[in-house]
Design an enzyme around this catalytic site. Structure first.
Site: not given
Length: 224
Positions: A49, A83, A85, A188
């Protein structure tokens, strides 16, 4: 058969496993039957990503949408993506008969509900940082580590993906930034893998841990 929750995982695989563990640990259950019935897709072929956002890398959206469609076909009511991102792309997600529990929205809401005007250090990929997905609420003071320490955050993330243990480096980053911020947010899901070492520290939060609690509530179960 239908399911309350679908996990669209593989971004990365260890983070996906950690989310499932968190959900189990936050569910008030005395036996197998008390837990949440869910589907886990480990779609690890989804392109990176951060590379897509910053370096014109392969677009991950088609494969993400394929995963969403599979979860819809399996009759999941909600889905989550471990995730941060990937949430940058959510406006392009195709959701017909399924609803997304948004990790970033839940994390920001939790901070607003539990802290008073904190300076928040978001520890995340460069993709998450540069896409500004954690900066949607103007009432929150969102910041990031120094350039040098952000590079170290990326080292922790990608070395963890490669199977290395980088807790010491993560501790070093937090120590060097602690005078600049009131709280730290692990944003993250590779960093979430280390959260067991910090969960008793009220100044360190984890977006995926917050998400896991919301999953339990949305599933109609009791939080432990």
């Amino acid at each position: 058969m239908s399911y309350k929750i679908g996990i669209l995982g593989g971004m990365g695989p260890m983070a996906t496993a950690k989310l499932y563990e968190m959900i189990i640990n936050h569910t008030d259950a005395a036996c197998d039957q008390d837990h949440i019935e869910m589907v886990i897709l480990n779609n690890c072929s989804i392109p990176d990503r951060t590379a897509a956002i910053l370096n014109n890398g392969d677009d991950p959206v088609d494969k993400i949408n394929q995963g969403i469609k599979t979860l819809e076909q399996l009759k999941c009511e909600y889905f989550v993506i471990p995730c941060n991102t990937a949430h940058y792309f959510k406006n392009r997600f195709i959701m017909n008969n399924i609803k997304m529990i948004d990790m970033i929205e839940e994390a920001l809401r939790f901070i607003k509900d539990n802290y008073v005007n904190p300076k928040v250090c978001v520890l995340c990929t460069n993709g998450t940082k540069e896409s500004h997905v954690y900066e949607t609420d103007t009432l929150l003071k969102i910041g990031y580590p120094s350039v040098l320490n952000q590079a170290k955050v990326m080292e922790v993330i990608y070395q963890t993906k490669a199977g290395f243990h980088k807790l010491d480096l993560l501790n070093e980053i937090i120590e060097k930034e602690k005078d600049n911020f009131d709280i730290f947010l692990f944003a993250c899901t590779e960093l979430s893998i280390y959260y067991d070492n910090y969960h008793q520290n009220e100044d360190i939060l984890d977006a995926m841990d917050i998400l896991s609690k919301k999953v339990v509530i949305k599933s109609g179960k009791k939080l432990k």
